[in-house]
Motif scaffolding. Structure first.
Motif, PDB file in Angstrom:
ATOM      1  N   PRO A 112       0.793  -1.204   0.000  1.00 46.46           N
ATOM      2  CA  PRO A 112       0.000   0.000   0.000  1.00 46.46           C
ATOM      3  C   PRO A 112       0.838   1.273   0.000  1.00 46.46           C
ATOM      4  N   ARG A 154      -3.909   9.722  -3.118  1.00 48.90           N
ATOM      5  CA  ARG A 154      -3.789   8.496  -3.905  1.00 48.90           C
ATOM      6  C   ARG A 154      -2.922   8.753  -5.118  1.00 48.90           C
ATOM      7  N   VAL A 194      -3.459   3.774  -5.377  1.00 48.01           N
ATOM      8  CA  VAL A 194      -2.933   3.320  -4.093  1.00 48.01           C
ATOM      9  C   VAL A 194      -2.889   4.508  -3.139  1.00 48.01           C
ATOM     10  N   TRP A 195      -3.402   4.302  -1.925  1.00 47.35           N
ATOM     11  CA  TRP A 195      -3.394   5.378  -0.929  1.00 47.35           C
ATOM     12  C   TRP A 195      -2.002   5.522  -0.356  1.00 47.35           C
ATOM     13  N   GLN A 199      -7.260   1.255   1.234  1.00 50.29           N
ATOM     14  CA  GLN A 199      -7.199   0.479   0.000  1.00 50.29           C
ATOM     15  C   GLN A 199      -8.220  -0.668   0.024  1.00 50.29           C
ATOM     16  N   GLU A 216     -11.663   0.883  -0.418  1.00 45.95           N
ATOM     17  CA  GLU A 216     -11.829   1.409  -1.775  1.00 45.95           C
ATOM     18  C   GLU A 216     -12.081   0.283  -2.777  1.00 45.95           C
ATOM     19  N   ARG A 217     -11.383  -0.826  -2.609  1.00 47.70           N
ATOM     20  CA  ARG A 217     -11.499  -1.938  -3.558  1.00 47.70           C
ATOM     21  C   ARG A 217     -12.629  -2.905  -3.228  1.00 47.70           C
TER      22      ARG A 217
END
Length: 142
Positions: free
Chosen positions: A1, A12, A17-18, A95, A98-99
């Motif tokens: 990450p 991001r 990717v954060w 992450q 978000e995903r």
């Protein structure tokens, strides 16, 4: 990450990717309602981050790359707890959220925070309560 060479103003990257989240600038995927369990967790993570900043525990620069690659739980051998939160825990959970990936089965970050930061003379009671709420929500979601 987290990636070496992260921008000074953490957001991001182009791959989604954060690096870290700046309060007020974090976004939640349009597919994730802010009122959904995952949206609420994202909001509580932003609260954790804001508290780290208010307590002056937020690092302006990332630690050395080798420190982030520790094989020990919580990178206890290379990072302070607040560094682990900032550079590993928060970006990883942002992450995951978000995903839409699976959250951990259990979370118990608050007790570790109490053990490590509770020894310092910092006003952390509200922050610990927020971490407990994050632990509870992660454990109850998915």
């Amino acid at each position: 990450p987290w990636r070496a060479g992260a921008p000074a103003n953490p957001l991001r990257d182009k791959d989604g990717v954060w690096w870290a989240c700046v309060p007020g600038l974090c976004t939640v995927s349009s597919a994730m309602s802010l009122a959904s369990p995952r949206g609420v967790i994202a909001g509580r993570l932003r609260d954790v981050e804001a508290s780290l900043r208010q307590l002056n525990l937020w690092a302006a620069e990332p630690p050395a790359l080798h420190a982030l690659q520790s094989a020990q739980p919580f990178a206890i051998d290379t990072l302070a707890f607040e560094q682990w939160l900032q550079f590993i825990f928060l970006p990883t959970l942002y992450q995951v959220l978000e995903r839409g990936a699976a959250l951990p089965d259990r979370s118990a970050i608050a007790p570790l925070a109490e053990e490590t930061l509770g020894k310092r003379l910092l006003p952390i009671a509200n922050w610990i309560a927020t971490l407990r709420d994050v632990d509870r929500r992660i454990t109850q979601t998915d």
